[in-house]
Design an enzyme around this catalytic site. Structure first.
Site, PDB file in Angstrom:
ATOM      1  N   LYS A  94     -13.935   1.249  14.581  1.00  0.00           N
ATOM      2  CA  LYS A  94     -12.660   0.546  14.837  1.00  0.00           C
ATOM      3  C   LYS A  94     -12.229   0.732  16.291  1.00  0.00           C
ATOM      4  O   LYS A  94     -11.703  -0.180  16.915  1.00  0.00           O
ATOM      5  CB  LYS A  94     -11.565   1.058  13.888  1.00  0.00           C
ATOM      6  CG  LYS A  94     -11.761   0.556  12.464  1.00  0.00           C
ATOM      7  CD  LYS A  94     -10.768   1.164  11.487  1.00  0.00           C
ATOM      8  CE  LYS A  94     -11.173   0.799  10.065  1.00  0.00           C
ATOM      9  NZ  LYS A  94     -10.396   1.482   9.033  1.00  0.00           N
TER      10      LYS A  94
ATOM     11  N   PRO B  44      -3.565 -11.671  10.403  1.00  0.00           N
ATOM     12  CA  PRO B  44      -3.971 -11.378  11.788  1.00  0.00           C
ATOM     13  C   PRO B  44      -4.199  -9.880  11.947  1.00  0.00           C
ATOM     14  O   PRO B  44      -3.477  -9.077  11.349  1.00  0.00           O
ATOM     15  CB  PRO B  44      -2.749 -11.817  12.608  1.00  0.00           C
ATOM     16  CG  PRO B  44      -1.617 -11.914  11.646  1.00  0.00           C
ATOM     17  CD  PRO B  44      -2.206 -12.187  10.296  1.00  0.00           C
ATOM     18  N   ASP B  45      -5.211  -9.519  12.723  1.00  0.00           N
ATOM     19  CA  ASP B  45      -5.426  -8.093  13.028  1.00  0.00           C
ATOM     20  C   ASP B  45      -4.659  -7.813  14.326  1.00  0.00           C
ATOM     21  O   ASP B  45      -5.091  -8.214  15.416  1.00  0.00           O
ATOM     22  CB  ASP B  45      -6.918  -7.793  13.178  1.00  0.00           C
ATOM     23  CG  ASP B  45      -7.169  -6.291  13.300  1.00  0.00           C
ATOM     24  OD1 ASP B  45      -6.401  -5.607  14.010  1.00  0.00           O
ATOM     25  OD2 ASP B  45      -8.123  -5.798  12.684  1.00  0.00           O
ATOM     26  N   ILE B  46      -3.524  -7.150  14.188  1.00  0.00           N
ATOM     27  CA  ILE B  46      -2.609  -6.985  15.335  1.00  0.00           C
ATOM     28  C   ILE B  46      -3.262  -6.148  16.434  1.00  0.00           C
ATOM     29  O   ILE B  46      -3.238  -6.500  17.613  1.00  0.00           O
ATOM     30  CB  ILE B  46      -1.278  -6.332  14.872  1.00  0.00           C
ATOM     31  CG1 ILE B  46      -0.687  -7.120  13.705  1.00  0.00           C
ATOM     32  CG2 ILE B  46      -0.282  -6.242  16.022  1.00  0.00           C
ATOM     33  CD1 ILE B  46       0.463  -6.436  12.978  1.00  0.00           C
TER      34      ILE B  46
ATOM     35  N   ASN C  79       0.849  -1.199   0.000  1.00  0.00           N
ATOM     36  CA  ASN C  79       0.000   0.000   0.000  1.00  0.00           C
ATOM     37  C   ASN C  79       0.883   1.247   0.000  1.00  0.00           C
ATOM     38  O   ASN C  79       2.104   1.152   0.036  1.00  0.00           O
ATOM     39  CB  ASN C  79      -0.990  -0.023   1.175  1.00  0.00           C
ATOM     40  CG  ASN C  79      -0.267  -0.022   2.505  1.00  0.00           C
ATOM     41  OD1 ASN C  79       0.416   0.932   2.849  1.00  0.00           O
ATOM     42  ND2 ASN C  79      -0.397  -1.125   3.256  1.00  0.00           N
TER      43      ASN C  79
ATOM     44  N   ASP D 108      -4.584  -6.229   5.093  1.00  0.00           N
ATOM     45  CA  ASP D 108      -5.589  -7.103   5.696  1.00  0.00           C
ATOM     46  C   ASP D 108      -5.491  -8.534   5.171  1.00  0.00           C
ATOM     47  O   ASP D 108      -5.901  -9.468   5.841  1.00  0.00           O
ATOM     48  CB  ASP D 108      -6.997  -6.562   5.392  1.00  0.00           C
ATOM     49  CG  ASP D 108      -7.244  -5.265   6.133  1.00  0.00           C
ATOM     50  OD1 ASP D 108      -6.754  -5.142   7.271  1.00  0.00           O
ATOM     51  OD2 ASP D 108      -7.902  -4.364   5.571  1.00  0.00           O
TER      52      ASP D 108
ATOM     53  N   PHE E  75      -4.699   3.768  14.222  1.00  0.00           N
ATOM     54  CA  PHE E  75      -4.932   4.775  13.185  1.00  0.00           C
ATOM     55  C   PHE E  75      -6.051   4.253  12.293  1.00  0.00           C
ATOM     56  O   PHE E  75      -6.165   3.047  12.084  1.00  0.00           O
ATOM     57  CB  PHE E  75      -3.662   4.980  12.335  1.00  0.00           C
ATOM     58  CG  PHE E  75      -2.783   6.086  12.854  1.00  0.00           C
ATOM     59  CD1 PHE E  75      -2.067   5.922  14.028  1.00  0.00           C
ATOM     60  CD2 PHE E  75      -2.685   7.293  12.171  1.00  0.00           C
ATOM     61  CE1 PHE E  75      -1.263   6.937  14.513  1.00  0.00           C
ATOM     62  CE2 PHE E  75      -1.887   8.315  12.643  1.00  0.00           C
ATOM     63  CZ  PHE E  75      -1.174   8.145  13.821  1.00  0.00           C
TER      64      PHE E  75
ATOM     65  N   LYS F 269     -12.003  -2.810  17.973  1.00  0.00           N
ATOM     66  CA  LYS F 269     -10.644  -3.337  18.157  1.00  0.00           C
ATOM     67  C   LYS F 269     -10.181  -3.213  19.606  1.00  0.00           C
ATOM     68  O   LYS F 269      -9.059  -3.597  19.939  1.00  0.00           O
ATOM     69  CB  LYS F 269      -9.659  -2.636  17.230  1.00  0.00           C
ATOM     70  CG  LYS F 269      -9.992  -2.868  15.733  1.00  0.00           C
ATOM     71  CD  LYS F 269      -8.821  -2.558  14.841  1.00  0.00           C
ATOM     72  CE  LYS F 269      -9.213  -2.691  13.380  1.00  0.00           C
ATOM     73  NZ  LYS F 269      -8.089  -3.051  12.522  1.00  0.00           N
TER      74      LYS F 269
HETATM   75  N1  CTP Z   1      -4.390  -3.004  11.882  1.00  0.00           N
HETATM   76  C1  CTP Z   1      -3.736  -4.082  12.436  1.00  0.00           C
HETATM   77  N2  CTP Z   1      -3.723  -5.275  11.806  1.00  0.00           N
HETATM   78  C2  CTP Z   1      -4.352  -5.421  10.626  1.00  0.00           C
HETATM   79  C3  CTP Z   1      -5.037  -4.332  10.050  1.00  0.00           C
HETATM   80  C4  CTP Z   1      -5.019  -3.136  10.693  1.00  0.00           C
HETATM   81  O1  CTP Z   1      -3.166  -3.945  13.525  1.00  0.00           O
HETATM   82  N3  CTP Z   1      -4.322  -6.605  10.023  1.00  0.00           N
HETATM   83  C5  CTP Z   1      -4.398  -1.737  12.611  1.00  0.00           C
HETATM   84  C6  CTP Z   1      -3.723  -0.610  11.871  1.00  0.00           C
HETATM   85  O2  CTP Z   1      -2.358  -0.520  12.222  1.00  0.00           O
HETATM   86  C7  CTP Z   1      -4.500   0.602  12.354  1.00  0.00           C
HETATM   87  C8  CTP Z   1      -5.897   0.067  12.633  1.00  0.00           C
HETATM   88  O3  CTP Z   1      -5.742  -1.345  12.766  1.00  0.00           O
HETATM   89  O4  CTP Z   1      -3.991   1.093  13.576  1.00  0.00           O
HETATM   90  C9  CTP Z   1      -6.893   0.338  11.544  1.00  0.00           C
HETATM   91  O5  CTP Z   1      -6.359  -0.061  10.315  1.00  0.00           O
HETATM   92  P1  CTP Z   1      -7.160   0.170   8.951  1.00  0.00           P
HETATM   93  O6  CTP Z   1      -6.358  -0.362   7.831  1.00  0.00           O
HETATM   94  O7  CTP Z   1      -7.628   1.589   8.880  1.00  0.00           O
HETATM   95  O8  CTP Z   1      -8.444  -0.687   9.230  1.00  0.00           O
HETATM   96  P2  CTP Z   1      -8.813  -2.161   8.903  1.00  0.00           P
HETATM   97  O9  CTP Z   1      -9.023  -2.874  10.186  1.00  0.00           O
HETATM   98  O10 CTP Z   1      -7.813  -2.748   7.981  1.00  0.00           O
HETATM   99  O11 CTP Z   1     -10.230  -2.002   8.213  1.00  0.00           O
HETATM  100  P3  CTP Z   1     -10.618  -1.544   6.711  1.00  0.00           P
HETATM  101  O12 CTP Z   1      -9.571  -2.097   5.819  1.00  0.00           O
HETATM  102  O13 CTP Z   1     -11.948  -2.132   6.522  1.00  0.00           O
HETATM  103  O14 CTP Z   1     -10.653  -0.058   6.750  1.00  0.00           O
END
Ligand code: CTP
Length: 442
Positions: free
Chosen positions: A372, A338-340, A238, A310, A358, A376
């Site tokens: 979020k 994984p969503d950290i 990205n 993602d 963020f 989260k």
């Molecule tokens: N984040 C994370 N792990 C992921 C995706 C996102 O820790 N796999 C964290 C990012 O570092 C950020 C926050 O989650 O602090 C939001 O990230 P963002 O990309 O805006 O949101 P997503 O959860 O990816 O949702 P979407 O793509 O639907 O906007």
């Protein structure tokens, strides 16, 4: 017609060194002890005015002159202006008993060297202690501020630039030089910054130094994109540049925190004082961040400024995928990463660490960011519209809204104007400071 000489009628039209002393400005230099080092260049004559202005700003000034500096301006001038004995010799019994070079180094709030010649910069960068000034500089723990002045061709030499880079990496502040007409007849970069601008810069360096409100804290910042490999050549990534996360790390160090920066693939230098770990994919970032919660002393704050992918390709080809093998409409199967941030929100026990996310959005920015924040399980989310001009990925400026979770699911919002990313970082830390969990003992 000859105009007879007249005596100035207003006190403020006549300035002597004595009527300005002990008039502290209330600024960051007020009451501070500045050791002013002067090395041997023609700009040494400006050190007289600099001494006067430093005293006017409320500082006590102790001057050290190199031998070459004394060929340009006399110690007596500086002694008269500073009101203190000028130190010139390292191995002089009288001076050592009167002043004491270690005492000079220990008592300084700021070591300011103006002008700093090419020779002096080289000796400082190598850590030589070949005369009084370099010995004091080596022994001194205070901020070092250098005001280079030299011929333009000297300044542009790679050797000089390498010494400057080295000194910056040691934490020195470099002010100037300026462009302009030089005493040697050349026009270009090499002129010492004017004394009034040096005083202003020194004040802001000291002011920043005094704000060590994150001392004793450990903060972790993630920054940049993640790359998700398709094959050895290609990846899904990205547009994140990492600038916002790096600005946050840099400001946290300035405030005295211990900072771990977990960086995706970015083209940015590590801010001085930051511990950096490079990662490439979301899973590598997760492996670098999640175990930190298991530490006996977890971080006080984790800021997830990284734009984490993602999804990743389900299969990573070990060899380059060839066009002819892919057919007309190639498909890439994806698996969720994984969503950290969510994992951190679920795993943390107690108030440590404060969790900050963020939300980079292109539309319905606040609605998504609020969702979020709650879903989260974080404490604060920084919402930014990455589709807006001057805001978001790659730019040096950003416009963000800080959303803070209150009791229950209510949210406090603070909107910031469009600012440089370092100013945004400053505002974010100012906002986070009162939210940090109570410091731990040990
Ligand atoms: N984040 C994370 N792990 C992921 C995706 C996102 O820790 N796999 C964290 C990012 O570092 C950020 C926050 O989650 O602090 C939001 O990230 P963002 O990309 O805006 O949101 P997503 O959860 O990816 O949702 P979407 O793509 O639907 O906007």
């Amino acid at each position: 017609m000859q105009v007879p000489p007249t005596k100035a009628s207003h006190a403020h039209e006549v300035e002597t060194p004595h009527d300005e002393v002990n008039r502290p400005s209330g600024g960051a230099l007020s009451g501070k002890r500045v050791v002013l080092g002067i090395s041997g260049g023609i700009a040494a004559y400006k050190a007289a005015e600099l001494t006067r202005l430093l005293r006017k700003a409320g500082a006590t000034v102790h001057v050290i002159m190199t031998q070459a500096a004394q060929a340009f301006i006399t110690p007596l001038t500086l002694q008269t202006l500073s009101g203190n004995v000028v130190a010139t010799e390292l191995l002089d019994l009288t001076q050592e008993s009167q002043i004491g070079h270690i005492q000079l180094a220990d008592s300084a709030d700021l070591l300011l060297i103006a002008p700093a010649t090419a020779d002096l910069l080289a000796r400082l960068s190598l850590g030589l202690a070949s005369d009084l000034l370099t010995t004091v500089a080596l022994a001194c723990q205070a901020k070092l501020v250098l005001c280079p002045a030299m011929n333009v061709n000297m300044w542009n030499k790679p050797q000089v630039q390498a010494h400057i880079a080295q000194l910056l990496s040691f934490g020195a502040h470099i002010i100037g030089p300026e462009q302009g007409e030089l005493a040697c007849g050349w026009v270009g970069s090499g002129r010492m910054v004017e004394p009034s601008a040096i005083v202003t810069a020194a004040e802001s360096i000291l002011a920043a130094e005094q704000k060590r409100d994150l001392a004793g804290r450990w903060v972790v910042v993630t920054a940049g994109p993640t790359y998700e490999a398709i094959d050895p050549v290609r990846f899904i990534g990205n547009r994140s540049s990492g600038k916002m996360g790096f600005a946050l790390a840099s400001d946290a160090v300035r405030r005295g925190a211990e900072v771990t920066l977990i960086a995706g693939p970015v083209a940015l230098d590590t801010p001085p004082g930051v511990h950096r770990k490079n990662v490439e994919s979301a899973r590598e970032m997760a492996q670098a961040v999640l175990p930190l919660l298991e530490r006996s002393r977890p971080p006080d704050c984790i800021v997830m400024a990284a734009a984490v992918a993602d999804h990743r390709p389900t299969e990573v080809a070990t060899r380059k995928r060839k066009k002819q093998d892919l057919g007309q409409s190639p498909q890439i199967a994806l698996t969720e990463n994984p969503d950290i941030l969510r994992s951190l929100g679920e795993a943390r026990r107690g108030p440590h660490p404060l969790l900050v996310g963020f939300a980079a959005e292109t539309h319905d920015v606040e609605a998504y960011a609020r969702r979020k924040l709650i879903e989260k399980g974080c404490d604060v989310i920084i919402a930014n519209n990455v589709a807006e001009d001057g805001s978001g990925f790659g730019t040096d400026t950003n416009r963000v809204t800080i959303l803070t979770r209150q009791s229950g699911d209510s949210v406090l919002r603070q909107e910031l104007p469009l600012l440089g990313k370092s100013a945004v970082a400053e505002k974010i830390w100012e906002h986070l400071l009162p939210l940090l969990p109570a410091p731990r003992d040990s």
